[in-house]
Write a protein that holds these residues in place. Structure first.
Motif, PDB file in Angstrom:
ATOM      1  N   VAL A   1       0.824  -1.194   0.000  1.00 25.73           N
ATOM      2  CA  VAL A   1       0.000   0.000   0.000  1.00 25.73           C
ATOM      3  C   VAL A   1       0.866   1.256   0.000  1.00 25.73           C
ATOM      4  O   VAL A   1       0.558   2.238  -0.658  1.00 25.73           O
ATOM      5  CB  VAL A   1      -0.961  -0.003   1.213  1.00 25.73           C
ATOM      6  N   GLU A   2       1.964   1.250   0.733  1.00 27.33           N
ATOM      7  CA  GLU A   2       2.887   2.380   0.731  1.00 27.33           C
ATOM      8  C   GLU A   2       4.299   1.893   0.984  1.00 27.33           C
ATOM      9  O   GLU A   2       4.506   0.800   1.499  1.00 27.33           O
ATOM     10  CB  GLU A   2       2.495   3.444   1.756  1.00 27.33           C
TER      11      GLU A   2
ATOM     12  N   PHE B   1      -0.477   3.276  -9.837  1.00 22.38           N
ATOM     13  CA  PHE B   1      -1.728   2.551 -10.056  1.00 22.38           C
ATOM     14  C   PHE B   1      -1.508   1.418 -11.047  1.00 22.38           C
ATOM     15  O   PHE B   1      -0.732   1.554 -11.987  1.00 22.38           O
ATOM     16  CB  PHE B   1      -2.784   3.474 -10.692  1.00 22.38           C
ATOM     17  N   CYS B   2      -2.242   0.331 -10.865  1.00 21.55           N
ATOM     18  CA  CYS B   2      -2.315  -0.680 -11.911  1.00 21.55           C
ATOM     19  C   CYS B   2      -3.763  -0.764 -12.376  1.00 21.55           C
ATOM     20  O   CYS B   2      -4.688  -0.413 -11.652  1.00 21.55           O
ATOM     21  CB  CYS B   2      -1.810  -2.041 -11.443  1.00 21.55           C
ATOM     22  N   ALA B   3      -3.942  -1.211 -13.603  1.00 13.05           N
ATOM     23  CA  ALA B   3      -5.269  -1.373 -14.187  1.00 13.05           C
ATOM     24  C   ALA B   3      -5.275  -2.662 -14.988  1.00 13.05           C
ATOM     25  O   ALA B   3      -4.268  -3.028 -15.597  1.00 13.05           O
ATOM     26  CB  ALA B   3      -5.607  -0.194 -15.094  1.00 13.05           C
ATOM     27  N   ALA B   4      -6.402  -3.371 -14.987  1.00 12.94           N
ATOM     28  CA  ALA B   4      -6.543  -4.604 -15.776  1.00 12.94           C
ATOM     29  C   ALA B   4      -7.471  -4.319 -16.937  1.00 12.94           C
ATOM     30  O   ALA B   4      -8.403  -3.523 -16.823  1.00 12.94           O
ATOM     31  CB  ALA B   4      -7.100  -5.727 -14.903  1.00 12.94           C
ATOM     32  N   ARG B   5      -7.206  -4.989 -18.062  1.00 13.17           N
ATOM     33  CA  ARG B   5      -8.022  -4.743 -19.247  1.00 13.17           C
ATOM     34  C   ARG B   5      -8.084  -5.994 -20.113  1.00 13.17           C
ATOM     35  O   ARG B   5      -7.155  -6.780 -20.171  1.00 13.17           O
ATOM     36  CB  ARG B   5      -7.411  -3.601 -20.051  1.00 13.17           C
TER      37      ARG B   5
ATOM     38  N   VAL C   1      -0.431   2.592  -4.532  1.00 12.81           N
ATOM     39  CA  VAL C   1       0.806   2.653  -3.749  1.00 12.81           C
ATOM     40  C   VAL C   1       1.285   4.093  -3.660  1.00 12.81           C
ATOM     41  O   VAL C   1       1.463   4.755  -4.671  1.00 12.81           O
ATOM     42  CB  VAL C   1       1.900   1.782  -4.391  1.00 12.81           C
ATOM     43  N   GLN C   2       1.487   4.567  -2.456  1.00 15.03           N
ATOM     44  CA  GLN C   2       2.064   5.887  -2.224  1.00 15.03           C
ATOM     45  C   GLN C   2       3.533   5.691  -1.903  1.00 15.03           C
ATOM     46  O   GLN C   2       3.878   4.942  -0.981  1.00 15.03           O
ATOM     47  CB  GLN C   2       1.362   6.589  -1.061  1.00 15.03           C
TER      48      GLN C   2
END
Length: 131
Positions: free
Chosen positions: A20-21, A102-106, A125-126
Motif C-alpha cells: 500500500v505504501e 496505479f495498476c489497471a486490468a483490461r 501505492v504511495q
C-alpha cells in the motif's frame, strides 16, 4: 446503466495491488505487484501520478509480454492473465519517483469494445522519499 456500474464496482474488488505504501532511500530498487481475478482479462497497465501532475503511463504487460514506455526507468515482468502476478520495478529511485502508482486490468480484443478497470485511488501505492 446501473447494471454496468455494479459490474465495474465488482471488478474493482478483483484487482489486488501491493504494498500500500513504501518508504525508500535514494538509489533503491522497489517492486510493486498487481494481480486480478477477472475472467479473460489479459493486460495490466501501470500508471504514475506525481503531485500536481497528470497520470502518466509507465508501460503495460500483455499476457507475458512486457512493454515499458521509453525513458521511464522501470521494468515490467510477470504475467497479466487471471490469477497471475505482474510486477513493476523502479530501478533507481530518485526524487522524481515520489508519486502514487496505479495498476489497471483490461481485456484486449479486436472484436469487443475494451473495458479498463483501474484500482481505486485509496488502494494505490504511495511512495515516500527519505532523504
Amino acid at each position: 446503466m446501473i447494471r454496468n456500474l455494479s459490474r465495474i464496482i465488482l471488478l474493482l474488488e478483483q484487482i489486488v495491488q501491493t504494498p500500500v505504501e513504501m518508504f525508500v532511500r535514494p538509489g533503491q530498487e522497489i517492486t510493486i505487484s498487481c494481480s486480478h481475478s477477472i475472467q479473460s482479462y489479459d493486460q495490466i497497465f501501470w500508471y504514475k501520478q506525481s503531485a500536481g501532475h497528470e497520470m502518466q503511463l509507465l508501460g503495460y504487460m500483455y499476457g507475458t509480454g512486457a512493454f515499458p514506455e521509453k525513458d521511464q526507468n522501470v521494468t515490467i515482468e510477470g504475467d497479466a492473465n487471471r490469477n497471475k502476478n505482474c510486477t513493476l520495478t523502479i530501478n533507481r529511485v530518485g526524487l522524481e519517483s515520489r508519486a502514487v502508482y496505479f495498476c489497471a486490468a483490461r481485456l484486449h480484443s479486436a472484436a469487443h469494445r475494451c473495458l479498463s478497470v483501474h484500482k481505486p485511488p485509496r488502494i494505490a501505492v504511495q511512495l515516500y522519499y527519505l532523504l
